[in-house]
Design a protein around this motif. Structure first.
Motif, mmCIF file in Angstrom:
data_model
loop_
_atom_site.group_PDB
_atom_site.id
_atom_site.type_symbol
_atom_site.label_atom_id
_atom_site.label_comp_id
_atom_site.label_asym_id
_atom_site.label_seq_id
_atom_site.Cartn_x
_atom_site.Cartn_y
_atom_site.Cartn_z
ATOM 1 N N LYS A 148 18.298 19.991 -16.399
ATOM 2 C CA LYS A 148 17.887 21.317 -16.282
ATOM 3 C C LYS A 148 17.727 22.035 -17.601
ATOM 4 O O LYS A 148 16.898 23.059 -17.724
ATOM 5 C CB LYS A 148 18.645 22.146 -15.317
ATOM 6 N N GLN A 149 18.755 21.497 -18.437
ATOM 7 C CA GLN A 149 18.549 22.263 -19.811
ATOM 8 C C GLN A 149 17.457 21.579 -20.571
ATOM 9 O O GLN A 149 17.330 22.339 -21.547
ATOM 10 C CB GLN A 149 19.931 22.109 -20.399
ATOM 11 N N ALA A 150 17.159 20.430 -20.333
ATOM 12 C CA ALA A 150 16.182 19.463 -21.306
ATOM 13 C C ALA A 150 14.968 20.078 -21.055
ATOM 14 O O ALA A 150 14.490 20.789 -20.103
ATOM 15 C CB ALA A 150 16.497 18.166 -20.905
ATOM 16 N N ARG A 151 13.962 19.852 -22.187
ATOM 17 C CA ARG A 151 12.713 20.291 -22.261
ATOM 18 C C ARG A 151 11.939 19.036 -22.560
ATOM 19 O O ARG A 151 12.222 18.474 -23.645
ATOM 20 C CB ARG A 151 12.282 21.250 -23.022
ATOM 21 N N LEU A 152 10.578 18.855 -22.198
ATOM 22 C CA LEU A 152 9.958 17.516 -22.613
ATOM 23 C C LEU A 152 8.754 17.962 -22.890
ATOM 24 O O LEU A 152 8.110 18.701 -22.302
ATOM 25 C CB LEU A 152 10.060 16.756 -21.437
ATOM 26 N N SER A 153 8.197 17.769 -24.204
ATOM 27 C CA SER A 153 6.840 18.256 -24.781
ATOM 28 C C SER A 153 5.990 17.173 -23.918
ATOM 29 O O SER A 153 6.106 16.178 -23.636
ATOM 30 C CB SER A 153 6.738 17.973 -26.081
ATOM 31 N N ILE A 154 4.582 17.888 -23.680
ATOM 32 C CA ILE A 154 3.724 17.253 -22.873
ATOM 33 C C ILE A 154 3.030 16.020 -23.647
ATOM 34 O O ILE A 154 2.262 15.108 -22.865
ATOM 35 C CB ILE A 154 2.613 18.425 -22.219
ATOM 36 N N ASP A 155 3.325 15.664 -24.715
ATOM 37 C CA ASP A 155 2.869 14.595 -25.603
ATOM 38 C C ASP A 155 4.066 13.593 -25.384
ATOM 39 O O ASP A 155 4.016 12.510 -26.477
ATOM 40 C CB ASP A 155 2.292 14.895 -26.860
ATOM 41 N N GLN A 156 4.965 13.545 -24.897
ATOM 42 C CA GLN A 156 6.307 12.889 -24.847
ATOM 43 C C GLN A 156 6.450 12.037 -23.567
ATOM 44 O O GLN A 156 6.484 12.780 -22.419
ATOM 45 C CB GLN A 156 7.374 13.436 -25.211
ATOM 46 N N GLY A 157 6.691 10.733 -23.554
ATOM 47 C CA GLY A 157 7.187 10.123 -22.370
ATOM 48 C C GLY A 157 6.147 9.780 -21.338
ATOM 49 O O GLY A 157 5.183 10.241 -21.526
ATOM 50 N N VAL A 158 6.530 9.147 -20.345
ATOM 51 C CA VAL A 158 5.407 8.629 -19.118
ATOM 52 C C VAL A 158 5.118 10.143 -18.535
ATOM 53 O O VAL A 158 4.108 10.105 -17.968
ATOM 54 C CB VAL A 158 6.224 7.559 -18.447
ATOM 55 N N ALA A 159 6.336 10.770 -18.438
ATOM 56 C CA ALA A 159 5.771 12.091 -17.628
ATOM 57 C C ALA A 159 5.047 12.907 -18.343
ATOM 58 O O ALA A 159 3.965 13.483 -17.682
ATOM 59 C CB ALA A 159 7.161 12.873 -17.399
ATOM 60 N N GLY A 160 4.909 13.070 -19.645
ATOM 61 C CA GLY A 160 3.858 13.894 -20.357
ATOM 62 C C GLY A 160 2.541 13.104 -20.329
ATOM 63 O O GLY A 160 1.482 13.790 -20.198
ATOM 64 N N TYR A 161 2.379 11.840 -20.336
ATOM 65 C CA TYR A 161 1.375 10.984 -20.079
ATOM 66 C C TYR A 161 0.689 11.195 -19.021
ATOM 67 O O TYR A 161 -0.525 11.532 -18.744
ATOM 68 C CB TYR A 161 1.445 9.750 -20.404
ATOM 69 N N VAL A 162 1.347 11.522 -17.822
ATOM 70 C CA VAL A 162 0.928 11.698 -16.287
ATOM 71 C C VAL A 162 0.181 12.793 -16.429
ATOM 72 O O VAL A 162 -0.610 13.375 -15.766
ATOM 73 C CB VAL A 162 1.832 11.176 -15.451
ATOM 74 N N PHE A 163 1.112 13.813 -17.036
ATOM 75 C CA PHE A 163 0.835 15.115 -17.007
ATOM 76 C C PHE A 163 -0.682 15.619 -17.820
ATOM 77 O O PHE A 163 -1.634 16.192 -17.265
ATOM 78 C CB PHE A 163 1.812 16.001 -17.657
ATOM 79 N N ARG A 164 -0.898 14.679 -18.886
ATOM 80 C CA ARG A 164 -2.029 14.805 -19.620
ATOM 81 C C ARG A 164 -3.046 14.235 -18.808
ATOM 82 O O ARG A 164 -4.342 14.883 -19.029
ATOM 83 C CB ARG A 164 -1.775 14.386 -21.084
#
Length: 560
Positions: free
Chosen positions: A225-241
């Motif tokens: 919950k404390q972590a933050r992920l940039s939308i250009d990072q990881g599979v989650a960021g790829y799916v978001f974009r």
């Protein structure tokens, strides 16, 4: 949505907007579906008399001959539409109306205008969900027949039924909920029940940072919950974009995978399944599952999670809309209270000179009595007489102060059973000294048989006081004001008739508008505020006037 092996889905569109229905029909037909369009409740009854079953109903609330809420029970009572999901498609973006219709059983609520893509997506999802519900019914029937002959088949069908029940149950809960914690908890419970995974989470994009923040997880990890992920990072960021769901069964060797999250959570990711959360054609976050215990993620898992993600996104969007609406209502209420108090103080200010004179008289009398008592050798009887006179004047001052405070203090906002004549008497007591300094005559014709009403006393006093001040402004030199109360059926009527300069037809039309005034020294808010107060009391306020012949303000309030 096209499937050569099955009959095309048939959509019933209930909307009186011909241009819109033609556009929507064309979109459905291009996807291999059929449509039927009706533009009134009467036409709907005729159609349903002999219609084949429909797969989904798109319902507009504003029909020319009926309210959409009255049409909804008709749909659920007719065999052709009873089992079909109903999507309310309305131009009313009212959170209370939305909650009401969802509570009645509507499956979804879309606000016009919306993109065709979102409309098609919602329709597709609800048709799929309905098919799952029908599959559940069919599965129940088949299970009764085959359970004794084929235990393995029973196990498979039981699993399918559980999936359908979980999806349907979660869809119902999160569609009707306006609490974010309840939405996240229900979503996590459904993910846990449908997918045999080691971990899973929901991440939403933050407005401030533009990054993905993990708002809920299956293992309730505080570090995640404390972590933050940039939308250009990881599979989650790829799916978001990209706005498209995907699964990866060899995460450590996928170039899109972001290994730092494994270090934060302590979970080594081998496989993952991720779907975007899309609401109103806007991606607001992602839902991600890690490490399927029973093998690899499949296309069926992807389809199931995508369906689930759509419902979660809609629920989160509903919660946000509700919270924004609640904040706006809170701010509006505060502003209205401040405006009410400001106009009270303004009205009190207009009486300031008269009130000062009314206060000065008893002060002068007290001063004289005390001077006589202190400076002259008086008999005990005479001294007692002067002190008694001073005491009476002090009580008079206290009564004046009490009347001023009662009117000027902030409204309690509490409704009480009140007698209108008593409130009029209180207002007259407050204004009587002001009347003594002018050539106005007040005539009271107060009925003795008035029913009690439910009202906020100080707000009602403010309305009557504002109307009186408006009448005084219309009679600058002299004039008569008649105040009359009477019962009109179930209504208590209060009439204020003055002999002032009157109003033109244009002024009558605008007299209750905020900031409209014919006096440069006035704010133009007192009658607008009075109009709002009477409306909140479920009453009416009207004006009749002719130039040179005076004006009559009529207030009507329902009996308790």
């Amino acid at each position: 949505m096209k499937d050569k092996g099955k009959r095309p889905s048939t959509i019933l569109i209930i909307d009186d907007n011909q241009e819109l229905t033609q556009l929507i029909s064309a979109a459905f037909i291009s996807e291999g579906m059929q449509t039927k369009v009706v533009r009134s409740a009467a036409a709907l009854r005729t159609l349903l008399f002999s219609a084949e079953p429909f797969d989904l109903v798109l319902l507009d609330l504003g029909l020319p001959d009926a309210d959409g809420r009255d049409v909804y029970p008709l749909l659920k009572q007719n065999p052709a539409t009873a089992a079909a999901p109903v999507i309310v498609f309305s131009g009313e973006d009212d959170i209370g109306r939305r909650v009401q219709l969802l509570g009645l059983g509507a499956d979804d609520y879309l606000v016009k205008p919306c993109s065709l893509n979102e409309l098609m997506a919602r329709v597709s999802i609800h048709i799929q969900l309905n098919q799952l519900r029908q599959a559940k019914k069919e599965a129940d029937t088949q299970l009764k027949i085959q359970v004794a002959a084929n235990k393995q088949l029973f196990k498979v069908e039981q699993s399918r039924r559980k999936q359908a029940e979980q999806l349907y149950h979660m869809s119902q809960i999160i569609s009707a909920s306006l609490d974010s914690d309840e939405v996240f908890e229900s979503a996590m419970d459904t993910l846990r029940a449908l997918f045999d995974v080691q971990s899973g989470s929901i991440a939403l994009v933050e407005k401030e940072s533009g990054k993905l923040a993990f708002v809920s997880s299956l293992d309730q990890s505080p570090l995640l919950k404390q972590a933050r992920l940039s939308i250009d990072q990881g599979v989650a960021g790829y799916v978001f974009r990209e706005g498209k769901a995907l699964f990866v069964n060899d995460a450590q060797n996928d170039p899109r995978f972001y290994k730092n999250l494994d270090r934060v959570t302590g979970v080594t990711t081998h496989s993952l399944l991720c779907a975007p959360l899309i609401a109103r054609s806007r991606t607001i976050g992602v839902v991600e599952l890690l490490n399927k215990r029973s093998g690899k993620f499949t296309q069926n898992d992807l389809t199931l999670l995508s369906t689930l993600a759509t419902s979660i996104a809609v629920a989160i969007d509903n919660v946000r809309l509700y919270q924004e609406q609640a904040h706006l209502i809170q701010q509006l209420t505060l502003s209205q209270e401040q405006l009410l108090q400001s106009e009270k103080m303004s009205a009190t200010g207009r009486l300031a000179a008269s009130l000062a004179h009314e206060i000065n008289n008893p002060l002068q009398a007290i001063h004289s009595c005390l001077q006589l008592t202190l400076q002259f050798d008086l008999t005990p009887e005479k001294r007692a007489e002067y002190l008694w006179m001073a005491s009476e004047e002090v009580e008079r001052l206290m009564d004046i102060g009490s009347r001023i405070l009662e009117f000027a203090r902030p409204s309690s906002g509490t409704y009480e059973l009140v007698q209108v004549n008593r409130i009029i008497d209180q207002v007259m007591n407050l204004a009587h000294k002001h009347l003594e300094h002018h050539h106005w005559q007040i005539h009271r014709d107060l009925a003795s048989d008035l029913m009690l009403i439910q009202a906020i006393p100080d707000q009602l006093a403010q309305v009557f006081f504002s109307i009186m001040l408006n009448a005084f402004d219309a009679m600058p030199d002299c004039g008569d004001l008649t105040i009359k109360t009477q019962m009109c059926g179930d209504w208590v009527e209060i009439r204020f008739q003055d002999t002032g300069i009157g109003m033109t037809s244009t002024e009558q039309e605008r007299v209750f508008e905020p900031f409209f005034t014919t006096k440069e020294s006035r704010s133009g808010l007192n009658l607008a505020i009075s109009y709002g107060i009477i409306k909140n009391h479920h009453g009416t306020i009207q004006v009749e006037s002719q130039v040179g012949s005076g004006s009559t303000f009529t207030v009507r309030l329902p009996r308790a």
